[in-house]
Design a protein around this motif. Sequence first.
Motif, PDB file in Angstrom:
ATOM      1  N   THR A 188      37.833  30.585  55.598  1.00 11.88           N
ATOM      2  CA  THR A 188      36.878  31.695  55.654  1.00 11.88           C
ATOM      3  C   THR A 188      37.098  32.640  54.475  1.00 11.88           C
ATOM      4  OG1 THR A 188      37.006  31.523  58.057  1.00 11.88           O
ATOM      5  CG2 THR A 188      35.989  33.524  57.159  1.00 11.88           C
ATOM      6  N   ARG A 189      38.354  33.003  54.254  1.00 17.17           N
ATOM      7  CA  ARG A 189      38.720  33.905  53.157  1.00 17.17           C
ATOM      8  C   ARG A 189      38.475  33.239  51.798  1.00 17.17           C
ATOM      9  NH1 ARG A 189      43.343  36.648  51.900  1.00 17.17           N
ATOM     10  NH2 ARG A 189      42.975  36.819  49.688  1.00 17.17           N
ATOM     11  N   GLY A 190      38.920  31.997  51.675  1.00 17.43           N
ATOM     12  CA  GLY A 190      38.810  31.292  50.397  1.00 17.43           C
ATOM     13  C   GLY A 190      37.377  31.207  49.906  1.00 17.43           C
ATOM     14  N   MET A 191      36.475  30.846  50.806  1.00 17.35           N
ATOM     15  CA  MET A 191      35.085  30.664  50.339  1.00 17.35           C
ATOM     16  C   MET A 191      34.419  32.000  50.044  1.00 17.35           C
ATOM     17  SD  MET A 191      32.878  29.300  53.602  1.00 17.35           S
ATOM     18  CE  MET A 191      34.045  28.102  54.200  1.00 17.35           C
ATOM     19  N   GLN A 195      33.231  33.162  45.628  1.00 20.70           N
ATOM     20  CA  GLN A 195      31.901  33.542  45.131  1.00 20.70           C
ATOM     21  C   GLN A 195      31.953  34.433  43.895  1.00 20.70           C
ATOM     22  OE1 GLN A 195      28.660  34.355  47.813  1.00 20.70           O
ATOM     23  NE2 GLN A 195      29.763  33.445  49.517  1.00 20.70           N
ATOM     24  N   SER A 196      33.142  34.938  43.553  1.00 21.34           N
ATOM     25  CA  SER A 196      33.263  35.752  42.341  1.00 21.34           C
ATOM     26  C   SER A 196      33.395  34.889  41.080  1.00 21.34           C
ATOM     27  CB  SER A 196      34.477  36.683  42.469  1.00 21.34           C
ATOM     28  OG  SER A 196      35.662  35.908  42.599  1.00 21.34           O
ATOM     29  N   SER A 197      33.466  33.581  41.238  1.00 21.27           N
ATOM     30  CA  SER A 197      33.584  32.719  40.050  1.00 21.27           C
ATOM     31  C   SER A 197      32.270  32.677  39.277  1.00 21.27           C
ATOM     32  CB  SER A 197      33.951  31.298  40.471  1.00 21.27           C
ATOM     33  OG  SER A 197      33.713  30.407  39.398  1.00 21.27           O
ATOM     34  N   ASN A 241      37.541  27.920  42.656  1.00 18.53           N
ATOM     35  CA  ASN A 241      38.682  28.730  43.114  1.00 18.53           C
ATOM     36  C   ASN A 241      39.543  29.162  41.926  1.00 18.53           C
ATOM     37  OD1 ASN A 241      37.702  28.137  45.634  1.00 18.53           O
ATOM     38  ND2 ASN A 241      39.275  26.622  46.127  1.00 18.53           N
ATOM     39  N   LEU A 242      39.759  28.242  41.007  1.00 16.98           N
ATOM     40  CA  LEU A 242      40.603  28.538  39.837  1.00 16.98           C
ATOM     41  C   LEU A 242      39.968  29.548  38.894  1.00 16.98           C
ATOM     42  CD1 LEU A 242      41.971  24.973  39.030  1.00 16.98           C
ATOM     43  CD2 LEU A 242      43.363  26.992  39.505  1.00 16.98           C
ATOM     44  N   THR A 243      38.652  29.717  39.010  1.00 16.73           N
ATOM     45  CA  THR A 243      37.961  30.646  38.115  1.00 16.73           C
ATOM     46  C   THR A 243      37.425  31.866  38.855  1.00 16.73           C
ATOM     47  OG1 THR A 243      36.043  29.191  38.379  1.00 16.73           O
ATOM     48  CG2 THR A 243      37.309  28.954  36.350  1.00 16.73           C
ATOM     49  N   ALA A 244      37.809  31.998  40.118  1.00 18.57           N
ATOM     50  CA  ALA A 244      37.436  33.205  40.866  1.00 18.57           C
ATOM     51  C   ALA A 244      38.216  34.374  40.284  1.00 18.57           C
ATOM     52  CB  ALA A 244      37.758  33.022  42.344  1.00 18.57           C
ATOM     53  N   GLN A 245      37.756  35.585  40.596  1.00 14.74           N
ATOM     54  CA  GLN A 245      38.442  36.771  40.090  1.00 14.74           C
ATOM     55  C   GLN A 245      38.837  37.667  41.260  1.00 14.74           C
ATOM     56  OE1 GLN A 245      35.065  37.324  37.731  1.00 14.74           O
ATOM     57  NE2 GLN A 245      36.111  36.848  35.812  1.00 14.74           N
ATOM     58  N   PRO A 246      40.120  37.718  41.640  1.00 16.79           N
ATOM     59  CA  PRO A 246      41.249  37.010  41.044  1.00 16.79           C
ATOM     60  C   PRO A 246      41.267  35.522  41.434  1.00 16.79           C
ATOM     61  CG  PRO A 246      41.985  38.275  42.944  1.00 16.79           C
ATOM     62  CD  PRO A 246      40.529  38.589  42.771  1.00 16.79           C
ATOM     63  N   GLU A 247      41.848  34.729  40.550  1.00 18.69           N
ATOM     64  CA  GLU A 247      41.867  33.282  40.770  1.00 18.69           C
ATOM     65  C   GLU A 247      42.840  32.908  41.887  1.00 18.69           C
ATOM     66  OE1 GLU A 247      45.864  32.772  39.780  1.00 18.69           O
ATOM     67  OE2 GLU A 247      44.551  31.048  40.154  1.00 18.69           O
TER      68      GLU A 247
END
Length: 320
Positions: A188-191, A195-197, A241-247
């Motif tokens: 839930t948290r991860g997805m 969305q900030s990526s 996930n690797l490019t989300a901010q923060p990653e």
Amino acid sequence: MKKTVRAHTNIALIKYWGKADAKLRLPLMSSLSMTLNAFYTDTSISKAIDKDIFYLNKKRQTAQQSRRVLNYLSLLKQKFDINDHLIVESINHVPTAAGLASSSSAFAALAAAFCKYYDINANPTELSRLARIGSGSASRSIFGGFAIWQKGNSDESSYAYPLDEHPQMDLRLLAIELNTQQKKISSTRGMQDAQSSPFFKPWLKRNEFELNQMINAIKNNDFTTLGELAELNANEMHAINLTAQPEFTYFEPETIRAIKLVEQLRQEGIECYYTIDAGPNLKVLSQLRNVKDIIQRFSSEFNNVKIVNASFGPGITYLD
Ligand code: ADP
Ligand code: DP6
Ligand code: CO
């Protein structure tokens, strides 16, 4: 009186990873999964005296551990105008919260057990919608074989349906259990964070194309396309996930090592592909003729690793 339902987990080949509505769990994309025979949850509902109680794997859960389940139970009770207190007893035949899709079988079993207990005549579509509100991926575990969750745009229109409940396709899924500890970032948290990526929107744009390609691969019994596409789709999700901010990432060093082994096996002519969910564990897609070799190689390269050899599983089943 007690009612028990069994639901099997499902693994998405085209992933759900983002919500349009967090409360109703309406997704931003459609997804497609295979239900597994090797992992499942049994959940019972019975009457309690003065408050709702949740047991997981025979252990009474604390208020904090029970929060998500009991909130969902309250929502079901409200929906159907029920005032009872209930006991939820659940056994996971799957590691809990380790990226092996325990929430998919858990909320499918819970929704169905609740409806059974109260004689609520919910058809599979309605059950899928109810399960969806507990955990999005649970919408697909109502069904066996291959299932598609159409995103829809409302509570009514967002549900899963079977693409093929009894597939004849030669497809195996080997779950490589590298680490089954509870993950730190829930799905839930991860997805939500993903969305900030900057790649989230471009990924979303590809969803319909990839879904249709996957449907065609299944219809054409084309394992190679299915595997390549599942691997690409999973890597797209993890790239986000690797490019989300923060990653952040669910990968661990062992995950990368396992990816490399799949690549190596492929180079040797042993056809296999991987998909990875919100956890460090790999699911290797392969066909019957290669299963023995793949298990042997993973066993020798990863000390004591548990490998579960799965294929297609059924939809929900009523146990009593
Ligand atoms: P997973 O990768 O296992 O699906 P999630 O983060 O999606 O991980 O969901 C894990 C959560 O699902 C648990 O923390 C718990 O709240 C809930 N859950 C797991 N198993 C059960 C169960 N058998 N009954 C009720 N809730 C469960
Ligand atoms: C990576 O269904 O567990 O496994 O709806 O917040 O409970 P919630 O999330 P969940 O997410 C599953 C994510 C995934 C991909 C998939 O199963 O489609
Ligand atoms: Co989950």
